[in-house]
Structure formats: C-alpha cells, structure tokens
Design a protein around this motif. Structure first.
Motif, PDB file in Angstrom:
ATOM      1  N   ASP B  52       0.831  -1.200   0.000  1.00 39.38           N
ATOM      2  CA  ASP B  52       0.000   0.000   0.000  1.00 39.38           C
ATOM      3  C   ASP B  52       0.871   1.258   0.000  1.00 39.38           C
ATOM      4  O   ASP B  52       2.101   1.174   0.083  1.00 39.38           O
ATOM      5  CB  ASP B  52      -0.996   0.010   1.166  1.00 39.38           C
ATOM      6  N   ARG B  53       0.207   2.393  -0.084  1.00 35.64           N
ATOM      7  CA  ARG B  53       0.900   3.677  -0.179  1.00 35.64           C
ATOM      8  C   ARG B  53       1.773   3.929   1.061  1.00 35.64           C
ATOM      9  O   ARG B  53       2.890   4.426   0.964  1.00 35.64           O
ATOM     10  CB  ARG B  53      -0.149   4.792  -0.332  1.00 35.64           C
ATOM     11  N   GLU B  54       1.261   3.548   2.231  1.00 36.30           N
ATOM     12  CA  GLU B  54       2.005   3.795   3.462  1.00 36.30           C
ATOM     13  C   GLU B  54       3.329   3.031   3.486  1.00 36.30           C
ATOM     14  O   GLU B  54       4.358   3.571   3.913  1.00 36.30           O
ATOM     15  CB  GLU B  54       1.129   3.395   4.652  1.00 36.30           C
ATOM     16  N   ALA B  55       3.303   1.786   3.022  1.00 38.28           N
ATOM     17  CA  ALA B  55       4.530   0.989   2.983  1.00 38.28           C
ATOM     18  C   ALA B  55       5.564   1.652   2.062  1.00 38.28           C
ATOM     19  O   ALA B  55       6.758   1.709   2.381  1.00 38.28           O
ATOM     20  CB  ALA B  55       4.213  -0.427   2.501  1.00 38.28           C
ATOM     21  N   LEU B  56       5.094   2.174   0.948  1.00 36.57           N
ATOM     22  CA  LEU B  56       5.994   2.881   0.019  1.00 36.57           C
ATOM     23  C   LEU B  56       6.566   4.130   0.673  1.00 36.57           C
ATOM     24  O   LEU B  56       7.769   4.409   0.578  1.00 36.57           O
ATOM     25  CB  LEU B  56       5.230   3.236  -1.261  1.00 36.57           C
ATOM     26  N   LEU B  57       5.710   4.892   1.380  1.00 33.87           N
ATOM     27  CA  LEU B  57       6.167   6.136   2.013  1.00 33.87           C
ATOM     28  C   LEU B  57       7.182   5.856   3.124  1.00 33.87           C
ATOM     29  O   LEU B  57       8.198   6.541   3.231  1.00 33.87           O
ATOM     30  CB  LEU B  57       4.974   6.920   2.572  1.00 33.87           C
ATOM     31  N   VAL B  58       6.901   4.837   3.945  1.00 37.50           N
ATOM     32  CA  VAL B  58       7.833   4.511   5.032  1.00 37.50           C
ATOM     33  C   VAL B  58       9.187   4.125   4.448  1.00 37.50           C
ATOM     34  O   VAL B  58      10.229   4.580   4.914  1.00 37.50           O
ATOM     35  CB  VAL B  58       7.260   3.389   5.937  1.00 37.50           C
ATOM     36  N   GLU B  59       9.185   3.330   3.369  1.00 39.00           N
ATOM     37  CA  GLU B  59      10.481   2.929   2.788  1.00 39.00           C
ATOM     38  C   GLU B  59      11.190   4.117   2.140  1.00 39.00           C
ATOM     39  O   GLU B  59      12.416   4.213   2.183  1.00 39.00           O
ATOM     40  CB  GLU B  59      10.327   1.787   1.788  1.00 39.00           C
ATOM     41  N   THR B  60      10.429   5.039   1.578  1.00 34.97           N
ATOM     42  CA  THR B  60      11.037   6.236   0.988  1.00 34.97           C
ATOM     43  C   THR B  60      11.731   7.060   2.080  1.00 34.97           C
ATOM     44  O   THR B  60      12.874   7.497   1.919  1.00 34.97           O
ATOM     45  CB  THR B  60       9.960   7.089   0.287  1.00 34.97           C
ATOM     46  N   LEU B  61      11.033   7.235   3.204  1.00 28.01           N
ATOM     47  CA  LEU B  61      11.595   7.987   4.336  1.00 28.01           C
ATOM     48  C   LEU B  61      12.856   7.302   4.852  1.00 28.01           C
ATOM     49  O   LEU B  61      13.891   7.940   5.073  1.00 28.01           O
ATOM     50  CB  LEU B  61      10.533   8.052   5.439  1.00 28.01           C
ATOM     51  N   ARG B  62      12.774   5.982   5.009  1.00 29.80           N
ATOM     52  CA  ARG B  62      13.886   5.213   5.546  1.00 29.80           C
ATOM     53  C   ARG B  62      15.101   5.301   4.621  1.00 29.80           C
ATOM     54  O   ARG B  62      16.216   5.547   5.058  1.00 29.80           O
ATOM     55  CB  ARG B  62      13.417   3.753   5.683  1.00 29.80           C
ATOM     56  N   SER B  63      14.863   5.123   3.338  1.00 35.45           N
ATOM     57  CA  SER B  63      16.003   5.090   2.411  1.00 35.45           C
ATOM     58  C   SER B  63      16.651   6.470   2.307  1.00 35.45           C
ATOM     59  O   SER B  63      17.872   6.585   2.193  1.00 35.45           O
ATOM     60  CB  SER B  63      15.576   4.534   1.052  1.00 35.45           C
ATOM     61  N   ALA B  64      15.842   7.532   2.410  1.00 39.45           N
ATOM     62  CA  ALA B  64      16.413   8.888   2.376  1.00 39.45           C
ATOM     63  C   ALA B  64      17.262   9.141   3.620  1.00 39.45           C
ATOM     64  O   ALA B  64      18.336   9.736   3.535  1.00 39.45           O
ATOM     65  CB  ALA B  64      15.296   9.911   2.273  1.00 39.45           C
ATOM     66  N   HIS B  65      16.789   8.666   4.763  1.00 39.73           N
ATOM     67  CA  HIS B  65      17.574   8.821   5.992  1.00 39.73           C
ATOM     68  C   HIS B  65      18.895   8.071   5.898  1.00 39.73           C
ATOM     69  O   HIS B  65      19.931   8.577   6.313  1.00 39.73           O
ATOM     70  CB  HIS B  65      16.785   8.282   7.192  1.00 39.73           C
ATOM     71  N   PHE B  66      18.856   6.853   5.357  1.00 37.66           N
ATOM     72  CA  PHE B  66      20.084   6.069   5.259  1.00 37.66           C
ATOM     73  C   PHE B  66      21.077   6.755   4.325  1.00 37.66           C
ATOM     74  O   PHE B  66      22.267   6.830   4.601  1.00 37.66           O
ATOM     75  CB  PHE B  66      19.793   4.635   4.797  1.00 37.66           C
ATOM     76  N   GLU B  67      20.560   7.279   3.233  1.00 34.10           N
ATOM     77  CA  GLU B  67      21.459   7.937   2.293  1.00 34.10           C
ATOM     78  C   GLU B  67      22.084   9.180   2.921  1.00 34.10           C
ATOM     79  O   GLU B  67      23.297   9.413   2.798  1.00 34.10           O
ATOM     80  CB  GLU B  67      20.710   8.312   1.009  1.00 34.10           C
ATOM     81  N   ALA B  68      21.267   9.971   3.615  1.00 38.02           N
ATOM     82  CA  ALA B  68      21.795  11.164   4.280  1.00 38.02           C
ATOM     83  C   ALA B  68      22.810  10.753   5.353  1.00 38.02           C
ATOM     84  O   ALA B  68      23.869  11.369   5.493  1.00 38.02           O
ATOM     85  CB  ALA B  68      20.651  11.975   4.895  1.00 38.02           C
ATOM     86  N   GLY B  69      22.517   9.684   6.086  1.00 37.27           N
ATOM     87  CA  GLY B  69      23.423   9.192   7.131  1.00 37.27           C
ATOM     88  C   GLY B  69      24.775   8.779   6.544  1.00 37.27           C
ATOM     89  O   GLY B  69      25.833   9.111   7.086  1.00 37.27           O
ATOM     90  N   ALA B  70      24.734   8.101   5.415  1.00 36.21           N
ATOM     91  CA  ALA B  70      25.975   7.660   4.769  1.00 36.21           C
ATOM     92  C   ALA B  70      26.813   8.867   4.344  1.00 36.21           C
ATOM     93  O   ALA B  70      28.032   8.899   4.517  1.00 36.21           O
ATOM     94  CB  ALA B  70      25.649   6.771   3.566  1.00 36.21           C
ATOM     95  N   ARG B  71      26.132   9.882   3.817  1.00 35.79           N
ATOM     96  CA  ARG B  71      26.823  11.110   3.402  1.00 35.79           C
ATOM     97  C   ARG B  71      27.496  11.781   4.596  1.00 35.79           C
ATOM     98  O   ARG B  71      28.611  12.282   4.508  1.00 35.79           O
ATOM     99  CB  ARG B  71      25.789  12.070   2.811  1.00 35.79           C
TER     100      ARG B  71
END
Lengths: 194, 194
Positions: B52-71
């Motif tokens: 569902d849309r929520e699962a997509l949004l949660v993964e989008t948020l998570r992946s953006a945080h991980f990318e920012a964290g790596a940077r």
C-alpha cells in the motif's frame, strides 16, 4: 422573525473547526465536508464563506498566526526589561504546553503541504517575515551593530523553529525532558545576545 | 529467454520515483498510480513490491535517511579533529545546496503528514533517535560532563532543525543570505561546544 446570523462569528466558527480537524487528524482530513460537519453545518453553508478548501486553509493559517502574535505581544508587555521581553516572547512561541503543541502540529501540517502548494508557501512567507520583524524589534535595543542584530535574530529564529519542530515530533515520553532543555537553551541564547 | 528482473533495483527505482514526486509536488501527489507512472511501470508492478501507499512512504523515508546518514559519515571521516568532524556532519545535514534543499522539502512533507499518521510518526522517531546518537558520538569527545554533553547536543539538534526548516520554507530571493547565516551560526555553535 428570521434567524439573525452573525456572519463574522459563523466564519470564525468554521476556521476554528478547520483548526481542530487539522490538529487532530492532519491536513488531509480537513476537507470542506469534514470541516462543515465539525462545525455542525452543511458543506453548502461553509462554501458560502469559503469558495474552496484552499481559501479555508489560508484563512486558518492566517488566523492562527494572528492569535499567536497577539499572545506574544501580551507576553512582551507583561515583561520588564528588554532582555526579559525577548525571552518572554520566545518562550511564548514554543510548544511548552499542550495547547501550543497542538498549534505547532498545525504549523507542521501546513509547512508539509506548502512544499507542493505555491499559495500556502506565499502566505507562509508573509507570516515568517512578520515573525522575523517582531524578534528584530526586540533584539535591536540589546545590540549595537546592525550586522550583529541580523546574526542574533537569525540564530534565535533558528532555535525557535528547531526546538518547536523537535517538540512537535517528539514521542510523548521525551517531551518533558525536551521542554526543560528548551528553557535552558532559550536562557543561554538570550543571555548571549549583546 | 525470459527477461531477468533485478528485484532490488526495481524496488529502489520505485523508491526513487516516490522521492522525486514528493520533492516536486508534495506528499499528496505521491499516490501509487502516480509513482508507478513516474517509474515507467504499472500500478500492478508497484504493488508487487509495496502493498500500500504507506509501505511505500515509510520505505522512501527510511532510504532517504540512510542515504543522508551515509553522506554524513563520509563527511566526518574526511574531516580531521573532533570539532571539525562535528562541524562537517552538521553542515552536511543542512540544505546548503539544491539537492539537500529538495531533501529537506521531503522531510517537511513527511513531518506534516506524520501529524495525523501514527506509523509515519513512529518511523520518524526511530530516525530522529539515530541522528541524535550520531551527534552525541561526535560531541562527547569535546565535552567533559555528561550533562553538558546533553545540553550541547540538544542545542545543536535544535539549530540544525531550525536552520533546515527556515531554508526549506524561504523565498528563493532570501536563500543565499540564509545559507551564509547558516555557516556562521554553525561556526559559532560548534566553537561553543566544550
């Protein structure tokens, strides 16, 4: 005798209902139909005052800003020296009680929506400029150089936004610690202004 | 021969498309149908990965945080002394270029939506705790007393959130001034940590 309707009061009632729906359920929930129902009215009655959802949202944002502004001016006038006024206004701006926490959640919802909505963004820029002017008026008497005023204002505005945002997003268990932190951050920051 | 689909790559493509739609048009625009189209796929293909849309949004948020964290970790490892690492990570967290401004607009959209959405709020609390831990790890070597560490961390986190929020909402004409302010606020704040 026909029923007398106070149009200003009716309009204010819709704005208040809109505010409550946003604070409890987020901005998406604030449809014309839902807000009308929360105000105990029909959608038709609501659209007599607000032609569309955006007009209702802009007025909700505006009226909340005015109310917060009035509260801050009261806080400033009941404080004594210039530094106390600055501190009182900054504390008043922060979500240090549950009513203001609700207020901050509504700002957050608006800012999130403003990302994809130029009209809300524009409205917001006007409000941010007014808020900046208020803080600048309070900082100026404490600081000699105009450039130092700018620097102090920018730092204070950043702190208020950051503390407010963190409190608005915090888990309930961490809120009290954050509120205590907020007081000491504001104390240190206003003491540094010179 | 059947077409070979790299499922991880496909999934990441949907997350990236979701991110772009949110950054450009806000969170409301990010429906399953719209994100699928932005990824050049059908809604059916998308729901194979995200129920569902929520699962997509949660993964989008998570992946953006991980990318920012790596940077941020890269920024820390390329800086020298402990105070430089702290400063580098904080600057990396701020929307000081247009790519990171886009990133901040997406956070803002998520935070706005989190007001009425417990699942996003929970996800967000986890990410905020990770970010806090990172800053605490960088502040601790600079400060003696544990209570002083807490105070410095709380102030730095507030400043980052406040500066980021102000930049994300600023009118384009004011952005460059705000970015210059951000640098001097961060310089002063990291110099104060002791």
């Amino acid at each position: 005798m026909p029923k007398v309707v106070d149009h200003d009061e009716r309009r204010a009632g819709f704005v208040l209902a809109s505010w409550s729906v946003i604070a409890e359920e987020g901005l998406n929930a604030a449809t014309l139909r839902r807000v009308a129902a929360a105000a105990g009215a029909t959608t038709g009655a609501l659209t007599h005052y607000f032609t569309d959802r955006e007009a209702l949202l802009v007025e909700t944002l505006r009226s909340a800003h005015f109310e917060a502004g009035a509260r801050m001016l009261r806080a400033a006038s009941s404080a004594g020296a210039a530094r106390d006024k600055l501190r009182a206004v900054i504390l008043e701006a922060l979500p240090l009680d549950d009513a203001r926490l609700r207020e901050w959640r509504v700002w957050l919802a608006f800012w999130g929506e403003a990302v994809g909505n130029p009209q809300l963004r524009k409205e917001n820029e006007i409000r941010i400029a007014e808020w900046r002017d208020l803080i600048e008026t309070l900082v100026a008497p404490l600081v000699g150089q105009p450039r130092a005023v700018e620097a102090a204002v920018s730092e204070l505005l950043s702190l208020v936004d950051g503390i407010g945002l963190r409190l608005a997003l915090a888990a309930p268990a961490e809120r009290e610690d954050l509120r205590a932190d907020a007081h000491s951050i504001v104390d240190r920051a206003t003491a540094r202004v010179a």
